[in-house]
Design an enzyme around this catalytic site. Structure first.
Site, PDB file in Angstrom:
ATOM      1  N   TYR A 108      13.694  -4.236 -17.238  1.00 31.79           N
ATOM      2  CA  TYR A 108      12.484  -4.740 -16.579  1.00 31.79           C
ATOM      3  C   TYR A 108      12.900  -5.266 -15.210  1.00 31.79           C
ATOM      4  CZ  TYR A 108       8.663  -7.844 -15.310  1.00 31.79           C
ATOM      5  OH  TYR A 108       7.645  -8.457 -14.630  1.00 31.79           O
ATOM      6  N   GLU A 157       6.104  -4.198  -9.985  1.00 32.27           N
ATOM      7  CA  GLU A 157       6.842  -4.253 -11.242  1.00 32.27           C
ATOM      8  C   GLU A 157       7.198  -2.855 -11.727  1.00 32.27           C
ATOM      9  OE1 GLU A 157       5.436  -6.927 -14.655  1.00 32.27           O
ATOM     10  OE2 GLU A 157       4.922  -4.935 -15.410  1.00 32.27           O
TER      11      GLU A 157
END
Lengths: 337, 283
Positions: free
Chosen positions: A86, A164
């Site tokens: 992530y 993101e």
């Protein structure tokens, strides 16, 4: 403004973040071999809802998804990989600087992740070589430079709130690829990015309406008072259906539109309105409510206080609308009715 | 801030600027000048207007400025105020891009100027001075300090206090944006030092960690006076912006639950609803 995944990925390509090969389509297409068909929606949890599919038969998968009302698809090569990470950049409100967030657990809800690293990268200096080393050491991979620099550049140059990649894949042959994109641009800065909006075919929309799960419509003036009203409904055993702040100085027409917007939601059974009129005039609010009630027939509970309060109350009473001084009594009555 | 504070209004000729200048004058605020580029030499409600801050401060001593300039030009107005040596800059304007604001706040701090806001209702010392857009009717002189991230909720709570026979020492709206010039904690510390203030109300909302910072400082014993808190947004979903630019939870940071927990652990009473605040103050 939230971007679609394919829009985010086109920005990724522009700043040098590697993404899988793919095409955007609204019609079924032929495709050789294994692929991922991803429905292009702005809501999250597509995976959980079965709207992202790995398939050998792209043509029929798109046909099936189209029957569910999906209009746009991103079809991408299937990328075998052994690890997922992530990575994101957003604003740290405390230092007022961009923050890089990393996790060794990709594809998860990062709120639940136990293993998260946060690095502040001040605007004054931007991404430096030692930031990259630190991030690479933490994730245990090489080659993060284009990804971190790209995310940071997007964040600063396009006035993003959040950029993101989740997951960032580490492939079997040692490459890093952004399998997904989440890009949220700051609405207040969209005027600086008119070229981008034109290119994406998107328009600037300002809306303070947030739809929720419940059945009691909520309207207030001012974000704080409106939130407090939602919370009060919940505390009294009701369920808010929305958040709608009419803003300062709302006109009769704006109030009418707002009541109609909330009232037209088929889930809404009744409406609660909480107004403290400073710049906002209570008579304008009352007239707007009365106008809207000619078009929707749902019970409405109003509390009016402030500028031109007496006039506003008179208008409502003459039109048979329940008007209150006491917010708690109003909400109690609304929930119990 | 008190009745002698001298104020310049930036963007005085606009709709909001001229209307609120009138309201502030009516309240007794000493407005010494206004600024609007291109309107120098005119007057608004008897207040002389200048093209630049430099021109205005050449003619008038000033302690504070209040900004009603539209979002695209508001950051320039802030830099201009800092460069003119203004020490208190109240920014009412909303929708200023957040990175612009982050840079402007740093610039101001480095030069010893304090910004309140942006996207805030300003501040009021009841029966003395108003630098902002707060409606006069809600306020009465007293000993409760109120600091808040929300405008209307502040008016609501102030009016509740007034109706319960209490008044306010100073009321400050710090603003609803993610990045603001002055935090809740900075104001709480000032109230703690202020001899006019006996009790402090903190009105917060979801998003960010400003409320948690207040709780930490209180827990460490750095704040001595009684503090009561209220947080709006119990029912707000994650990643959805609730009207204010700053009222949004990303990555689980600054949730309703984390704020309530922080206050409770610090021993600060938390009101379930704004309407419980007067009761908690008296208990």
């Amino acid at each position: 403004m939230k971007l679609y995944e394919y829009e985010g990925k086109s920005l990724f390509r522009r700043v040098g973040i590697p993404v899988p090969n793919g095409v955007v389509t609204s019609e079924p297409i032929k495709w050789e071999g294994k692929a991922v068909v991803k429905s292009q929606l702005l809501e999250g949890a597509r995976g959980k809802r079965g709207l992202v599919r790995v398939t050998e038969d792209v043509y029929n998968t798109i046909l099936e998804l189209k029957k569910m009302g999906i209009e746009k698809f991103l079809v991408e090569e299937f990328v075998p990989h052994e690890k997922e990470f992530y990575i994101s950049v957003l604003l740290d409100r405390e230092t007022a600087e961009p923050m890089l967030v990393l996790s060794r657990e990709g594809g998860i809800d990062v709120e639940q992740a136990k293993d998260v690293k946060r690095m502040i990268i001040p605007l004054e200096r931007g991404v430096r070589s030692y930031d990259i080393i630190e991030a690479e050491k933490y994730l245990g991979v090489k080659g993060l430079a284009p990804i971190i620099q790209g995310l940071y550049k997007l964040f600063v140059d396009y006035d993003a709130e959040l950029v993101e990649i989740n997951p960032l894949a580490y492939t079997n042959d040692g490459r890093l690829l952004a399998l997904d994109s989440k890009v949220i641009l700051e609405d207040n800065a969209l005027y600086r990015h008119e070229d981008l909006l034109k290119e994406l075919g998107r328009q600037e929309v300002r809306d303070s309406y947030v739809e929720l799960e419940g059945d009691i419509g909520i309207i207030g003036n001012g974000a704080g008072l409106t939130m407090a009203t939602m919370d009060l409904v919940k505390l009294n055993g009701g369920n808010p259906a929305d958040f709608l702040d009419v803003g300062g100085g709302a006109s009769r027409d704006h109030v009418r539109e707002s009541v109609l917007k909330v009232g037209r939601n088929p889930r809404v059974k009744k409406i609660v309105v909480n107004i403290y009129g400073g710049i906002t005039r209570c008579d304008e609010v009352a007239l707007g409510i009365v106008d809207a009630l000619k078009e929707i027939k749902k019970p409405i509970f109003v509390r009016l206080l402030g500028t031109n309060e007496e006039l506003g109350k008179k208008i409502l009473r003459e039109n048979g609308v329940n008007v209150y001084d006491d917010v708690l009594k109003m909400i109690g009555d609304a929930v119990r009715s | 801030m008190n009745k002698n504070t001298r104020v310049i209004v930036q963007g005085i000729t606009g709709r909001e600027g001229s209307f609120h200048t009138q309201q502030m004058l009516k309240y007794g605020t000493k407005i010494v000048a206004g600024v609007t580029p291109g309107k120098g030499g005119t007057e608004v409600n008897g207040v002389p207007v200048y093209d630049t801050m430099k021109d205005a401060v050449k003619e008038h001593e000033a302690d504070a400025s209040i900004i009603f300039v539209p979002a695209r030009y508001a950051v320039d107005a802030i830099y201009e105020a800092v460069d003119s040596g203004i020490k208190l800059i109240v920014t009412i304007t909303e929708h200023i891009p957040v990175l612009d604001m982050a840079r402007a706040i740093k610039y101001a701090r480095a030069r010893g100027s304090r910004i309140i806001g942006p996207n805030c209702p300003g501040l009021i010392v009841p029966e003395e001075s108003l630098v902002g857009i707060l409606p006069a009717r809600a306020f009465k002189k007293g000993n409760v300090g109120i600091v808040s991230r929300s405008g209307t909720l502040t008016y609501e709570v102030s009016e509740l206090l007034k109706n319960s026979g209490m008044g306010q020492s100073t009321v400050i709206g710090v603003g609803g944006d993610p990045i603001i010039g002055t935090s809740l904690l900075e104001i709480v510390r000032m109230f703690d030092q202020d001899p006019e203030t006996d009790k402090i109300i903190v009105i917060g909302e979801i998003g960010g960690t400003m409320e948690e910072r207040v709780a930490e400082a209180y827990k460490k014993g750095e704040i001595k006076k009684k503090v009561i808190a209220y947080i709006a947004g119990m029912t707000a979903p994650r990643e959805k912006r609730m009207g204010h630019a700053g009222a949004v939870v990303y990555m689980g940071m600054g949730t309703f639950e984390s704020k309530i927990k922080a206050f409770k652990e610090a021993g600060i009473p938390v009101a379930n609803t704004p309407y419980d605040i007067p009761k908690l103050l008296l208990s």
